[in-house]
Design an enzyme around this catalytic site. Structure first.
Site, PDB file in Angstrom:
ATOM      1  N   GLU A 117       0.396-155.732 -45.384  1.00 60.45           N
ATOM      2  CA  GLU A 117       0.394-154.289 -45.616  1.00 60.45           C
ATOM      3  C   GLU A 117       0.926-153.576 -44.365  1.00 60.45           C
ATOM      4  O   GLU A 117       0.489-153.839 -43.254  1.00 60.45           O
ATOM      5  CB  GLU A 117      -1.035-153.834 -45.894  1.00 60.45           C
ATOM      6  CG  GLU A 117      -1.219-152.329 -45.972  1.00 60.45           C
ATOM      7  CD  GLU A 117      -2.696-151.943 -45.993  1.00 60.45           C
ATOM      8  OE1 GLU A 117      -3.006-150.860 -46.509  1.00 60.45           O
ATOM      9  OE2 GLU A 117      -3.529-152.732 -45.486  1.00 60.45           O
ATOM     10  N   CYS A 124      -4.533-154.473 -49.848  1.00 56.09           N
ATOM     11  CA  CYS A 124      -5.741-154.289 -49.044  1.00 56.09           C
ATOM     12  C   CYS A 124      -6.972-153.991 -49.888  1.00 56.09           C
ATOM     13  O   CYS A 124      -7.464-154.843 -50.620  1.00 56.09           O
ATOM     14  CB  CYS A 124      -5.496-153.206 -47.996  1.00 56.09           C
ATOM     15  SG  CYS A 124      -6.696-153.259 -46.626  1.00 56.09           S
ATOM     16  N   LYS A 156       0.243-148.564 -53.501  1.00 57.73           N
ATOM     17  CA  LYS A 156      -1.210-148.738 -53.482  1.00 57.73           C
ATOM     18  C   LYS A 156      -1.880-147.605 -54.274  1.00 57.73           C
ATOM     19  O   LYS A 156      -1.659-146.429 -53.995  1.00 57.73           O
ATOM     20  CB  LYS A 156      -1.694-148.749 -52.037  1.00 57.73           C
ATOM     21  CG  LYS A 156      -3.168-149.054 -51.851  1.00 57.73           C
ATOM     22  CD  LYS A 156      -3.486-149.103 -50.356  1.00 57.73           C
ATOM     23  CE  LYS A 156      -4.931-149.467 -50.081  1.00 57.73           C
ATOM     24  NZ  LYS A 156      -5.209-149.506 -48.625  1.00 57.73           N
TER      25      LYS A 156
END
Length: 536
Positions: free
Chosen positions: A308, A416, A365
């Protein structure tokens, strides 16, 4: 004289009542802490099967005693009663999520030491209280069942816990399901997640704790007291049966056809967050990821996965980097963690860069970290809490229905924090995702956090029956097979590259096809049981 004696007796009774309540409060807190010890860094996963039982017993006994003493209805129980489940929840979440304190000091974001400490304490306290609130709701409902039959309390108590976890996980702040107390150590029971997701494991833990508690409660009213009774026998039988079912699923062979093989390399860049967005950090990132990419191509990988935010730049600037030049030279696909643009805002994204150096797909995300990546009720809190993002613009959510197509087929992507949300992975698997790409940066926390993060990814691999490749900035990067077995895991706080062969799969577990069908079933049975219990 009689009045004085009576006064002393009442005072003694009051003192005794206070000490009794203090004991129950301490017992609730300790049992919650024991549940918190089930995850990293301690990993005492077996405690999960008994750590909820004390709270169950306390809630039933104390609600009974309050009603008998005050002749009150359950929903009018005094405030002190609700402290009991609250303390359990705070004990669990404060220990399990203690790693959040690793964000201090936030000097790398320009936050002074004392404000950093204040923000850290606020975050830790808030998530602990938030988890405690959900347990308090559970305790309040269970108080209404104090006069119900034990089987009904077990059914509704289990259904309610699963329902509340589903409700909490649909929001932005979620991590510590009861199910993840078993990961990564009890892979056998985690295979129940293939049936109806993590709530299947949660239901198993809650119901067995409930049966143990009901065994104790029923023995309290028997003469002589017999703790070993039908409820404890049922708890033992259910524990064994569920593990046998999990073992059956765990024992299924994993097909590895050569045509489905995909050799993936990962690069763990090990760029400290303190320098990540500074010129020094950018230079280290470009050098580390470019050299890592070139070394992995020599190992014959089909593709390379980066963490990430591996490159702290926008997609429009890719063409100016040596890394993309290396991709154009070697012709090996790379998945790059970087920032995308969305109007005047930006996204935390993973990009597919093909053999020509062109971006062919992008995943944004969708589950952002509260306070860390966005501020809930920002119009109210924005002036009180400084945004912790490394960039000046607003970070925004990605769409909930994204797909991520690659030259090797459709992939399942989690960036994440998204590892804690099983529905994200389930939905992508249901629409054709064949393997999991997990990209993360846990650099500012202690080693316990990334190990818990790895445990979350293990659960997602099992539930979807997919191979998983996980690349992180500082650890733990890993490869996981569909049975949750870790094929390789990196060191911590070191630069590392590694290549492993995974296999694309198109199977669909019951959970992938139907989602979490167990929770509404349990809730429905609980409602039916409630009316049946009242009728008979």
């Amino acid at each position: 004289m009689n009045a004085k004696v009576k006064s002393k007796k009442e005072k003694g009774k009051g003192d005794n009542s206070f000490l009794t309540f203090a004991f129950y409060l301490l017992l609730s807190l300790i049992s919650g802490v024991l549940m918190g010890l089930t995850v990293a860094p301690v990993g005492a996963w077996f405690l999960a099967w008994i750590a909820l039982a004390p709270l169950w017993i306390i809630v039933v006994q104390k609600s009974n005693s309050y009603l008998e003493a005050k002749k009150q209805k359950p929903f009018l129980l005094p405030f002190t009663f609700y402290l009991l489940p609250l303390f359990w929840g705070v004990g669990y979440h404060s220990v399990a999520l203690f790693w959040i304190t690793g964000i201090h000091p936030m000097d790398w974001l320009g936050v002074p030491w004392w404000p950093s400490l204040a923000i850290t304490v606020f975050c830790w306290g808030f998530i602990s209280f938030w988890g405690g609130l959900f347990v308090t709701i559970w305790g309040a409902v269970m108080a209404r069942l104090n006069q119900s039959k034990p089987w009904l309390r077990v059914l509704i108590g289990t259904a309610l816990w699963c329902g509340l976890e589903s409700l909490w996980s649909s929001g932005s702040l979620w991590w510590s399901s009861l199910a993840y107390t078993q990961s990564p150590h009890n892979l056998v029971i985690l295979h129940l997640g293939q049936l109806s997701g993590p709530n299947t494991v949660t239901a198993a833990i809650a119901s067995i704790n409930g049966l143990i508690a009901e065994s104790y409660l029923s023995s309290a009213f028997s003469a002589p007291r017999q703790f070993v009774n039908k409820y404890l026998t049922l708890a033992t039988g259910l524990f064994i049966t569920l593990h046998l079912l999990g073992f059956y699923l765990y024992s299924q062979p994993i097909a590895q056809p050569p045509e489905a093989a995909l050799k993936i390399g990962i690069i763990q860049g090990n760029i400290p967050n303190k320098i990540k967005v500074k010129p020094e950090g950018y230079r280290r990132a470009i050098t580390g990821y470019t050299n890592g990419y070139l070394n992995l191509t020599k190992q014959g990988v089909n593709a390379v996965l980066t963490p990430e935010g591996a490159l702290p730049i926008f997609e429009r600037n890719f063409g100016d980097t040596p890394l993309i030049s290396a991709v154009q030279q070697k012709g090996v696909v790379i998945w790059v963690g970087a920032f995308g643009e969305k109007g005047r805002s930006y996204t935390n994204s993973l990009f597919t860069v093909n053999s020509l150096g062109e971006v062919t797909s992008r995943y944004d995300k969708s589950k952002l970290v509260p306070l860390g990546e966005f501020i809930p009720f920002e119009e109210i809190l924005g002036k009180l809490i400084s945004r912790l993002s490394p960039l000046d613009e607003h970070q925004v959510h990605g769409a909930a229905n994204q797909t991520f197509d690659t030259p090797f087929g459709r992939a399942i992507v989690g960036i994440c924090y998204e590892s804690a949300f099983p529905e994200i992975f389930r939905r992508q698997a249901a629409v054709g995702g064949q393997f999991i790409l997990s990209s993360s940066n846990d650099a500012h926390y202690s080693a316990a956090m990334p190990f818990q993060h790895h445990a979350q990814d293990i659960m997602r691999a099992i539930e979807t029956d997919r191979w998983s490749a996980r690349a992180t900035n500082t650890g733990y990067s890993a490869f996981v097979d569909p049975h949750g077995r870790t094929l390789w895991i990196s060191g911590y706080n070191i630069y590392e590259i590694h290549a492993e062969t995974i296999y694309r799969r198109q199977t669909q577990t019951l959970y992938v096809r139907w989602g979490d069908w167990l929770t509404p079933l349990l809730l429905g049975l609980g409602v039916v049981g409630w009316f049946v219990g009242k009728a008979f």
